[in-house]
Enzyme design. Structure first.
Site, PDB file in Angstrom:
ATOM      1  N   HIS A 145      49.607 -28.996 -45.558  1.00  0.00           N
ATOM      2  CA  HIS A 145      50.115 -29.002 -44.181  1.00  0.00           C
ATOM      3  C   HIS A 145      49.111 -28.343 -43.224  1.00  0.00           C
ATOM      4  CE1 HIS A 145      53.414 -28.691 -41.105  1.00  0.00           C
ATOM      5  NE2 HIS A 145      52.648 -27.685 -40.691  1.00  0.00           N
ATOM      6  N   GLU A 146      48.707 -27.122 -43.561  1.00  0.00           N
ATOM      7  CA  GLU A 146      47.780 -26.398 -42.668  1.00  0.00           C
ATOM      8  C   GLU A 146      46.426 -27.096 -42.607  1.00  0.00           C
ATOM      9  OE1 GLU A 146      49.022 -24.429 -40.692  1.00  0.00           O
ATOM     10  OE2 GLU A 146      50.884 -24.051 -41.750  1.00  0.00           O
ATOM     11  N   HIS A 184      42.728 -32.047 -37.759  1.00  0.00           N
ATOM     12  CA  HIS A 184      42.924 -32.389 -36.342  1.00  0.00           C
ATOM     13  C   HIS A 184      41.913 -31.619 -35.483  1.00  0.00           C
ATOM     14  CE1 HIS A 184      46.373 -33.345 -33.234  1.00  0.00           C
ATOM     15  NE2 HIS A 184      45.291 -34.048 -33.021  1.00  0.00           N
ATOM     16  N   HIS A 195      46.470 -29.786 -40.037  1.00  0.00           N
ATOM     17  CA  HIS A 195      46.163 -29.231 -38.711  1.00  0.00           C
ATOM     18  C   HIS A 195      44.652 -29.023 -38.567  1.00  0.00           C
ATOM     19  CE1 HIS A 195      50.104 -28.509 -37.094  1.00  0.00           C
ATOM     20  NE2 HIS A 195      50.471 -27.646 -38.015  1.00  0.00           N
TER      21      HIS A 195
END
Length: 673
Positions: A463-464, A470, A467
């Site tokens: 998940h992290e 991105h 990010h």
């Protein structure tokens, strides 16, 4: 010599001392003000180039220094840093107001904005101009002098209150320990949890075992400890953070924050804080968020009640528990899951050695986006636990610097997050690449075992890292639109979509290897992981919706009549409640996402983004999870574009259509095929 005031590209962590921050921030504010004055004093007619662009590049030094300071205040803080944070936050709040309330500056920005239709702007330039103008208009530029003074006072108070809120939560987390000396009290706990607790006791010069409110210590205890009274003790401590009769109590702070936010929104012409926030989000209005949440609630609640009833019956059958309490949920859920799917989280952990999972997430990024990661040891770090990597593309071009900080410690707040030390931008023809960081709180290695992750920690890492991608793959001209600078209900899409790879055989086989034997995770476990993915999804969905609805309740009405934080919270939870209330506990007083982080009126965005991510991943599943064509579309239209266009336009360009919630409901087992 102050290292923060010397030119630097990579943060000079090892040279920075606490006493450097205040003078550096003070000087950087002065420099930024000078840059603003140059724009204001420019006698040429305002243009996109001499006003909009120049304004976007101002305050660069200040941004670099404050990103270092506030990131460390979260990841490696101490009393001194917290004290400095309380002093400098009002300065920064005042400085932000100095910009947005500067009439001459706004006049120039508005002058460019008013000629927008005559300018031949790219979509990115158009978005920059619009966001810049709205940044002024939405934050008080049109107010009279009296109201501007009121706004300044509110913003100063809010900046101090949210800091104090976070400090209190951290102090409460650090203040509690469960010190056990009788081995019988450890019954049910896996060896890894016992070893970590024993190591912690040893570090504190104590006999026996110490358990804390840090997640890697707290969660295994709540999941496996047979001693119900001790589970209760730990749960009560966890749930009463900021809700005790001591100097760390956050009740008044919560009420002060919501009232000040409401007053601020009214002052700016908005009905509530939620109306103010959501105007620039995909969701647009609180009514839409509440409707979206209630639609999901309608689908999830029958399933949640069914699951909860089954869990109650199971606990009754197993241990004659008449009333299932909050400290029983994780314990009996784990037992039931093990029974239903023959899946024990502890059996999985040896396949998820931290280093292997890191290699795995890198390999996934290589196959999808042609990125390569090389650990480097010549980059300054703020703590020895931090790992540093150079990221390059397939041609060997430098893409990003990447920091990763994985284990809990005293000066680090709980949870996991992605942040940045330097934004990507194109300036003077040079594409300046970003410095990105992820911070987590994973199980530490012990004397006998490396860091072995739970499956939940594996999905958190992915998940992290989503990010982080991105941030790393950002490729925009202006730093204010770069990377994760997107609408808040779009920001979770890259992170949540990447979690899907954790459930796929093709991806798991790349990294899920037994840390001792090297054996690839057996297929039967992969199948069980997939089978059990929607286990208690109704309960989980209800829980997530309850947090989002609590956030909305705090921020979508006038809070001035609220006297009791606890009573208000109970009322907000009435439609989503499964467990009996615990009088000693309160969630709002430690709900850092909305009272310290940036999620006020935005917590719904996790569920909102799940609709996007389930729909997006369905596209990958149709074409193959490592399909280069789909990955390129995702990179070109989502990951690299930042906030340069409206999120739905970007999403539709990637997917070819708007998302529907069906994929999410199907994945969650809340909708039949």
């Amino acid at each position: 010599m102050n290292p923060l005031l010397q030119p630097f590209d990579i943060a000079p962590f090892q040279q920075i001392k606490s006493e450097h921050y205040k003078p550096a921030i003070k000087e950087a504010i002065t420099l930024a003000k000078t840059e603003i004055e140059q724009i204001v004093n420019n006698t040429d007619t305002p243009t996109f180039e001499n006003t909009t662009v120049v304004l976007d590049f101002t305050g660069e030094k200040l941004n670099r220094i404050t990103s270092i300071f506030f990131n460390l205040n979260s990841a490696e803080t101490n009393d001194e840093i917290q004290k400095i944070a309380q002093e400098v936050s009002p300065w920064l709040s005042e400085f932000r107001n100095d910009i947005t309330l500067n009439e001459a500056l706004f006049k120039r920005v508005k002058s460019v904005f008013d000629t927008k239709k005559n300018l031949e702007l790219t979509p990115e330039q158009s978005m920059l101009l619009e966001k810049q103008y709205n940044g002024f208009a939405r934050n008080g530029a049109n107010l009279n002098d009296d109201d501007k003074a009121k706004l300044r006072a509110i913003d100063t108070k809010l900046s101090k209150l949210s800091l104090q809120f976070g400090e209190n939560v951290l102090a409460e987390t650090n203040a509690f320990e469960l010190h056990l000396t009788d081995e019988n009290d450890l019954s049910g706990l896996p060896e890894s949890a016992k070893e970590a607790a024993h190591q912690l006791a040893k570090e504190n010069n104590k006999e026996g075992w110490i358990f804390t409110l840090d997640y890697p210590s707290y969660i295994p205890f709540m999941t496996y400890a047979d001693n119900r009274a001790l589970r209760k003790k730990l749960a009560l401590a966890f749930g009463s953070k900021g809700f005790q009769n001591n100097e760390n109590n956050n009740e008044k702070i919560v009420l002060d924050i919501v009232n000040l936010r409401h007053q601020r929104a009214n002052l700016l012409g908005y009905k509530t804080h939620a109306h103010f926030v959501l105007e620039e989000r995909m969701a647009e209005t609180p009514e839409k968020v509440i409707e979206f949440s209630n639609n999901l609630l309608e689908k999830a609640k029958p399933a949640a009640l069914r699951e909860f009833k089954n869990l109650e019956n199971y606990a009754k059958k197993l241990d004659h528990i008449d009333q299932l309490q909050k400290w029983d949920g994780a314990y009996y859920s784990e037992k039931l899951k093990k029974e239903l799917f023959d899946l024990d989280q502890e059996i999985l952990k040896p396949y998820f050695k931290l280093e292997n999972v890191i290699d795995g997430v890198f390999e996934v990024a290589t196959r999808l986006f042609d990125l390569h990661f090389k650990e480097v040891f010549n980059v300054e770090k703020y703590h020895e636990d931090v790992k540093t990597y150079y990221v390059t593309d397939k041609e060997g071009n430098y893409v990003s610097l990447f920091y990763a900080d994985f284990h809990p410690r005293k000066g680090k707040r709980n949870g996991a997050w992605m942040t940045s030390y330097k934004s990507q931008q194109i300036k003077n023809g040079v594409n300046e690449r970003p410095h990105v960081s992820i911070v987590c709180n994973f199980t530490k290695p012990t004397k006998t075992k490396p860091s072995l992750l739970t499956f939940n920690e594996v999905t958190t890492l992915f998940h992290e890292f989503g990010h982080a991608l991105h941030g790393m793959l950002a490729n925009t001209t202006y730093n204010s639109l770069s990377g994760t600078s997107v609408s808040w209900d779009f920001v979770e899409l890259p992170s949540q979509v990447l979690e899907n790879w954790c459930y796929e055989k093709e991806a798991l086989e790349l990294f899920a290897k037994h840390y001792e034997t090297g054996e690839v995770i057996p297929m039967k476990y992969v199948e069980k992981i997939k089978e059990s993915a929607s286990f208690h999804e109704g309960i989980q969905t209800l829980r997530q919706l309850s947090f989002g609805l609590l956030d909305m309740q705090w921020h979508s009405q006038n809070p001035s009549e609220i006297i009791s934080v606890k009573d208000f919270e109970n009322n907000a939870f009435s439609e989503t409640k499964l467990y009996p209330d615990v009088a000693e506990n309160c969630m709002s007083t430690s709900f850092s996402h909305i009272f310290q982080g940036g999620y006020s009126s935005g917590y719904y965005s996790y569920k909102w983004a799940e609709v996007l991510d389930a729909d997006a991943f369905e596209f990958f599943l149709e074409k193959g999870i490592f399909n280069k064509e789909v990955a390129s579309k995702f990179k070109d239209n989502v990951l690299s574009k930042g906030g340069t266009e409206k999120p739905m336009q970007l999403y539709k360009r990637f997917r070819g259509k708007e998302p529907k919630p069906d994929a999410l409901l199907k994945r969650a087992g809340l909708l039949s095929d």
